[in-house]
Design an enzyme around this catalytic site. Structure first.
Site, mmCIF file in Angstrom:
data_model
loop_
_atom_site.group_PDB
_atom_site.id
_atom_site.type_symbol
_atom_site.label_atom_id
_atom_site.label_comp_id
_atom_site.label_asym_id
_atom_site.label_seq_id
_atom_site.Cartn_x
_atom_site.Cartn_y
_atom_site.Cartn_z
ATOM 1 N N ASP A 1 -34.766 -73.584 -5.938
ATOM 2 C CA ASP A 1 -35.497 -72.488 -6.193
ATOM 3 C C ASP A 1 -34.422 -71.401 -5.949
ATOM 4 O OD1 ASP A 1 -37.584 -73.897 -6.439
ATOM 5 O OD2 ASP A 1 -38.576 -73.194 -4.384
ATOM 6 N N ASP B 1 -42.624 -77.454 -0.446
ATOM 7 C CA ASP B 1 -42.538 -78.152 -1.866
ATOM 8 C C ASP B 1 -41.366 -79.060 -2.235
ATOM 9 O OD1 ASP B 1 -41.865 -75.875 -2.037
ATOM 10 O OD2 ASP B 1 -42.288 -75.345 -4.205
ATOM 11 N N HIS B 2 -40.182 -78.825 -1.419
ATOM 12 C CA HIS B 2 -38.927 -79.328 -1.646
ATOM 13 C C HIS B 2 -38.615 -80.515 -0.534
ATOM 14 C CE1 HIS B 2 -37.461 -76.974 -5.026
ATOM 15 N NE2 HIS B 2 -38.622 -76.424 -4.424
ATOM 16 N N HIS C 1 -38.160 -75.400 1.688
ATOM 17 C CA HIS C 1 -39.570 -75.167 1.499
ATOM 18 C C HIS C 1 -40.223 -76.527 1.570
ATOM 19 C CE1 HIS C 1 -39.279 -70.897 0.036
ATOM 20 N NE2 HIS C 1 -39.663 -70.707 1.337
ATOM 21 N N ASP D 1 -35.248 -73.569 -12.307
ATOM 22 C CA ASP D 1 -36.348 -73.268 -11.521
ATOM 23 C C ASP D 1 -37.333 -72.385 -12.516
ATOM 24 O OD1 ASP D 1 -38.662 -72.410 -9.887
ATOM 25 O OD2 ASP D 1 -37.194 -70.987 -8.761
ATOM 26 N N ASP E 1 -55.216 -83.945 2.992
ATOM 27 C CA ASP E 1 -54.567 -82.660 3.629
ATOM 28 C C ASP E 1 -53.421 -82.616 2.924
ATOM 29 O OD1 ASP E 1 -56.218 -82.392 5.750
ATOM 30 O OD2 ASP E 1 -55.396 -84.384 6.659
ATOM 31 N N SER F 1 -41.104 -61.464 -4.454
ATOM 32 C CA SER F 1 -41.000 -62.978 -4.831
ATOM 33 C C SER F 1 -39.471 -63.647 -4.462
ATOM 34 C CB SER F 1 -41.369 -63.216 -6.342
ATOM 35 O OG SER F 1 -40.968 -64.427 -6.675
ATOM 36 N N GLY F 2 -39.504 -65.029 -3.932
ATOM 37 C CA GLY F 2 -38.042 -65.477 -4.054
ATOM 38 C C GLY F 2 -37.594 -66.126 -5.216
ATOM 39 N N HIS F 3 -38.423 -65.974 -6.584
ATOM 40 C CA HIS F 3 -37.897 -66.657 -7.801
ATOM 41 C C HIS F 3 -37.577 -65.837 -8.770
ATOM 42 C CE1 HIS F 3 -39.546 -70.519 -6.173
ATOM 43 N NE2 HIS F 3 -40.562 -69.844 -5.613
#
Lengths: 555, 555
Positions: A161, A75-76, A73, A193, A48, A366-368
């Site tokens: 990020d 991934d953090h 997020h 980032d 998962d 995008s946020g990056h």
């Protein structure tokens, strides 16, 4: 300058996508920046989520002082339940980030024992030999910070990020001045980032999606469904505003969307006038043109609310001819097929589907940071050492090349990957060995809306719990399952297995019978349903959690 | 107008990506337009290629007069070996298309019995009640045609794949005049390529890649590797020209690249001055700056030459620090992870990697028409009926919407999918039932450079040949395989299986031992190697071809 060594050790996220985590060590004190998860690759069947191996932290457990979060997020923050379970240290984060963390820990019964400490931009705090200075940055969700960490050897800055949004929707600006000030004073190292390093120019402001949203609200005549990353509070807020203006009620469908929107409202990021929100069950009481549904499932996850609605298998969210569905999100690489499958199902239901197809105005931004924003921050900070973080190898490499070409702004560029020990001392910086890193695969109990206890489970236990392969042959012409085989290895005694296999075959048959033709045509969905149902059955009847790998054969 | 019914029946490619195939029937005469394959989705584990179910053609085998090919891409010709094996009818195609077909049929021992008939643009020919008029179109490979088919009810036009390239590199123009002439005379139906319907504007000319190629040749100081779709003759030609100008020798590496380039040279599309070409084995005799390698493997296929070179496992193609690798191709959806894995391996070898990252000038341009080109052809042809072909459902739907909005140019737009019978008669057009369609999965013998007989094999036989699951646990930290289990079902008697399993385990162990650390880190490669080696072993020792599904567990 004090003698001693500063170690910066990425435990995940460098040379791979996701599970960002970095240890910063001075002597007997370790800080950890972020603790993310990774969504598994298709090769890792039956898993998962994936979290970083924290052997290094466990071996130094008496030295780990805190986990510092840059933003909320997955991934953090997604690896926190796993890590806190093994190593319960204080967690520092901004108000919104901690609200997401609280939900997550509560789900796993870890909240009571957790120590969560709220931080704010520009409010510095000391931990051991470190002083930490959170700096406001802009991103696709709210309340994000970069971290300037004062160490005995100098200041290191970790951007988290970010993008440099000149017109954020909440008017809370990227703190260019703080970065500039550090640049004047001198910065030892900048960790930045790399996600969008392949994009030239500037990333558009979050405000750029507003014209498209306005157009959609103005033109939609029936029900309007919007999906976005649930933590995209800016966008949820925009949808609430426009729904109110256009006289639509808002229903929240899907657990992650509901939870994030509720946090956004609780903390005052999102304003929901009285009567705006309705429960999903109330949708049927309103005319289609009075409904706006915020729904989970941007990535085509087979059990998400949107995927189920797209194949007419959701209790409340029915998508009908003439309805409009907006996918305000990007495709995470690897998810293309799953997402386009959902889009195809929606088109087949004769819905109008609006997705990010490159047209302008955009339905997603995008946020990056793109290249010019990356260069801007480097020019502001002027670090002695520059280290790209958050990216697959090619992205780190391109980011390093970008920085190397900035003579006068960067002293030296260093490329490291997860596990590398980057050592600083009074003489300079260098790679100094490796620590063990890797991916820990977690099998997280049930999928879908039912929240079960998450049994954190290492793949190392597979030898103990065995493996079950349900092999289903589906006749492409009739859409029927023609035969089901259950292959098992070492998860129970032979006699128990024999009995279970018969029952398991029935479970699978029932799962398939209860599936619609649209679901059966979508093997991703079928496999996920079989896996969830079998897992529930086997776990109940044996208390074991073998690896379950459904195999669909088309005949 | 004669009474009778014209049936147009797509057997593949409408509502799915690939395996384009359409039957056109008047009474007792059937023409088939194209006969493509589809590369399998990851859900269809253990399958090499997928071809359309041709039950409809087999049930009417006495009526099928010919297969007409529009061009030589795999999704248009790749199903021919399978279909001709079942139904040997004449195949019509242009010179270049037939040259590709010849190679393919020869590989499978089908060439001697095949009847291949060369056609040319504007040279009309009659088959039964049909007159076929091939019309020159431009695309990413050479010698492509659209087909205008004169039927008793009127003319239908099938565009094949195309873009309207105003400056094709071979100066052979898209025949706008033929389309315009048909538009004046009246066209019953236009079937048009939907691949790029999501893109606004015009697709750039093939010539647009020249500036980037020139820049790369001018700047590269060591070996230069270029991969493109092997049939991209325009681009192979460009690379040959520039290599000659810059004093580089050209080596062809990988079977598909070698074959396609040789055909291009034989037919005069590509000019190779004496001494330009060298054998792969001669590369070591030349300085790195004197070498240009044209190499197969744009899609990160685990056994392709480029993928193997990227993990230092190719006999001749060694990629070293400072070499340049150009990926002049698009990412076929679903292949993102595999391709970026190869790119990452190349960056790790410290190669300069140039790929399609959206920057300008482009290193790749599409071969398919964008919205304005689609509109142009519709305006030229002014069909009574418009039918989108070649696309997943969302693309067909968007193409239908684009055409519907063109009042005055299109009489009526019809949406059909694979299997639908589209019926025309003097009263109009309508859907009139369905024929059986579906995907036939083919397990094609060995992978890699060794050409074995392709055993065309239907998934229906799985019940007979059984299934073998090698389950390998790889320790992420050490990169070693810690245990291997071989699970089998019904492919031999118990005693034979027991013996085989022991040997099979050894085979897998040997495969893993012989793999480099880079290969072991890439599960796609490991799985493909295990599958190929086990398949060879089992096929030799048992004459059977069970389905082999390697499972990698990371521990």
């Amino acid at each position: 300058m004090p003698s001693g060594k500063l170690h910066c050790i990425p435990l995940g996220g460098l040379g791979e996508f996701g599970m960002n985590c970095m240890a910063v060590r001075w002597g007997d004190d370790i800080l950890v920046i972020d603790c993310g998860l990774m969504f598994p690759e298709s090769e890792l069947l039956g898993v998962d989520i994936v979290v970083p191996d924290i052997t290094y932290l466990l071996e130094n457990r008496d030295k780990v002082r805190a986990i510092l979060l840059t933003h909320g997020h997955e991934d953090h923050i997604g690896g926190l339940p796993w890590v806190l379970n093994e190593l319960n240290v204080p967690v520092y984060g901004t108000e919104f980030t901690l609200a997401l963390v609280e939900n997550k820990l509560e789900e796993h019964g870890l909240l009571d024992d957790a120590e969560l400490i709220e931080i704010s931009p520009n409010a510095r705090f000391k931990i051991g030999p470190f002083t930490v200075h959170p700096i406001r940055v802009t991103h696709s969700l709210v309340d994000c910070v970069a971290l300037a960490i004062h160490t005995p050897l100098g200041v290191i800055i970790h951007t988290g990020d970010f993008k440099v949004d000149p017109t954020p929707t909440d008017n809370v600006l990227f703190d260019l001045h703080a970065f500039a000030e550090y640049g004047k004073q001198g910065v030892l190292a900048l960790f930045q980032d790399s996600t969008n390093v392949e994009r030239s120019g500037y990333t558009p402001s979050e405000r750029a999606v507003r014209p498209k949203f306005e157009e959609v609200f103005a033109r939609t005549r029936r029900r309007l469904f919007i999906t976005c990353f649930s933590s995209s509070i800016h966008r949820v807020k925009l949808a609430f505003e426009l729904a109110f203006q256009h006289g639509r009620k808002v229903a929240l469908v899907g657990r992650s969307m509901t939870e994030a929107a509720e946090i956004g409202m609780d903390l005052g990021y999102i304003d929901a006038p009285d009567g705006l929100l309705i429960a999903p069950g109330q949708m049927r009481d309103f005319a289609p043109e009075k409904i706006c549904v915020m729904i989970s499932g941007t990535q085509g996850e087979p059990m998400s609310a949107l995927s189920r609605a797209a194949v007419d298998n959701h209790k409340h969210a029915r998508i009908e001819k003439g309805d409009t569905v907006v996918l305000s999100s990007r495709i995470i690489p690897g998810n293309e097929k799953a997402i386009y499958r959902v889009v195809d199902h929606l088109f087949r239901r004769e819905a109008n589907v609006i997705y990010d197809d490159g047209s302008w105005p955009p339905v997603h931004v995008s946020g990056h940071a793109s290249q010019e924003e990356l260069r801007l921050v480097i020019n502001l900070v002027k670090p002695r050492y520059f280290i790209p973080v958050h990216g697959e190898y090619r992205q780190l490499r391109r980011h390093a090349e970008l920085a190397k070409s900035m003579h006068g702004a960067v002293g030296q560029t260093l490329m490291i990957e997860s596990g590398d020990i980057l050592e600083f001392d009074e003489l300079g910086a260098r790679k100094a060995g490796k620590v063990p890193v890797g991916r820990i695969c977690i099998d997280s109990g049930a999928m879908g809306d039912v929240v079960e206890d998450l049994v954190i489970k290492d793949r190392r236990h597979i030898g103990e719990d065995g493996i079950v392969l349900p092999i289903v042959a589906i006749n492409k012409l009739t859409g029927r399952a023609e035969s089901t085989e259950i292959v098992t290895r070492g998860f129970a005694s032979q006699s128990v297995e024999n009995e279970l296999i018969g029952q398991a075959r029935e479970i699978v048959a029932r799962t398939i019978e209860s599936s619609s033709a649209e679901e059966l045509a979508d093997y991703g969905v079928v496999k996920e349903k079989i896996r969830a149902d079998l897992k529930r059955f086997i776990s109940k009847s044996t208390q074991r959690r073998p690896l379950i790998l459904p195999v669909i054969l088309e005949i």
